[in-house]
Enzyme design. Sequence first.
Site, PDB file in Angstrom:
ATOM      1  N   HIS A  62       0.840  -1.190   0.000  1.00 27.85           N
ATOM      2  CA  HIS A  62       0.000   0.000   0.000  1.00 27.85           C
ATOM      3  C   HIS A  62       0.880   1.246   0.000  1.00 27.85           C
ATOM      4  O   HIS A  62       0.607   2.211  -0.697  1.00 27.85           O
ATOM      5  CB  HIS A  62      -0.930   0.005   1.210  1.00 27.85           C
ATOM      6  CG  HIS A  62      -1.909   1.144   1.216  1.00 27.85           C
ATOM      7  ND1 HIS A  62      -2.946   1.240   2.115  1.00 27.85           N
ATOM      8  CD2 HIS A  62      -2.000   2.273   0.454  1.00 27.85           C
ATOM      9  CE1 HIS A  62      -3.635   2.348   1.896  1.00 27.85           C
ATOM     10  NE2 HIS A  62      -3.080   2.996   0.894  1.00 27.85           N
ATOM     11  N   GLU A 145       0.975   8.025  -3.814  1.00 29.79           N
ATOM     12  CA  GLU A 145       1.784   7.629  -2.666  1.00 29.79           C
ATOM     13  C   GLU A 145       3.090   8.405  -2.610  1.00 29.79           C
ATOM     14  O   GLU A 145       3.559   8.772  -1.525  1.00 29.79           O
ATOM     15  CB  GLU A 145       2.056   6.118  -2.715  1.00 29.79           C
ATOM     16  CG  GLU A 145       0.842   5.253  -2.428  1.00 29.79           C
ATOM     17  CD  GLU A 145       0.311   5.446  -1.020  1.00 29.79           C
ATOM     18  OE1 GLU A 145       1.115   5.434  -0.072  1.00 29.79           O
ATOM     19  OE2 GLU A 145      -0.914   5.622  -0.869  1.00 29.79           O
ATOM     20  N   HIS A 149       3.482  10.671   0.644  1.00 35.51           N
ATOM     21  CA  HIS A 149       4.420  10.077   1.601  1.00 35.51           C
ATOM     22  C   HIS A 149       5.876  10.118   1.131  1.00 35.51           C
ATOM     23  O   HIS A 149       6.782  10.393   1.916  1.00 35.51           O
ATOM     24  CB  HIS A 149       4.025   8.628   1.891  1.00 35.51           C
ATOM     25  CG  HIS A 149       2.655   8.462   2.448  1.00 35.51           C
ATOM     26  ND1 HIS A 149       2.334   8.816   3.744  1.00 35.51           N
ATOM     27  CD2 HIS A 149       1.508   7.988   1.877  1.00 35.51           C
ATOM     28  CE1 HIS A 149       1.049   8.553   3.958  1.00 35.51           C
ATOM     29  NE2 HIS A 149       0.529   8.062   2.847  1.00 35.51           N
TER      30      HIS A 149
END
Length: 255
Positions: A62, A145, A149
Amino acid sequence: MATMKLAAIAVALLLPLVAGVASADEFDFFYLVQQWPGSFCDTQKGCCFPDTGKPAPEFGIHGLWPNYAKCRPAEPELVDDVEMVVDGVPAIGRHHRRQKCWPEYCNDGNQLNPWEIKDLVAELDSHWPTLSCKSGRSMEFWSYEWKKHGTCSGMDQHGYFAAALELKKRHSLAAILADAGIVPSDEESYFLSSIRDAIADATGAVPNLECNRDAFGETQLFQVYQCVDRAGKKLVDCQLPMQGMCRDRAKLPVF
């Protein structure tokens, strides 16, 4: 003297803005988060397979998420008659202080360049596929992502995705659980303590677990959070408690 005063005022005005920007260096560890595709799909919302086809029945990445060892207060915000969530509880009023437990969106201008990870795409398709029905293109998932992040990781684009892939390839979570007798089933459920212990014994580091609910409201193992040092290389014990919607037992649905 007037010039010096103006300069001091300008610096004072800028400090809150600078303080509100997340820094790539301001985190304590990573979460390598892997999700079981059967649990992603076996909900009321369901799932969609990526353009590359149905993923293998294996935990998929993920994300690799920088995280704080201790939540810190975010910048106070003035709110007039607007409902906010403070520590999970709705509240109405002014000067509410939110908690910030991880950095995110550290550089919105640093968009993922597909060319930078071209040699990793085949591996990413296998180990980091999207199951969202918003788009069948995993590149959009990876771009999100990276933006949220990865820009806070202190790594460049290639290094970030390569680090996540390397960490995942060291241990097959599905194989670890199978060796402990924990196999996908639409009938069986397993103690969360047994799942956690099996992963800890095989990897040398205690993970956190997250559950979700299937279409009938039954608890199923959804995601495994493995804690990683700031260098993004070594698994370490997860110290922060995580409720993660889990109960004593959970299913691992067939995918």
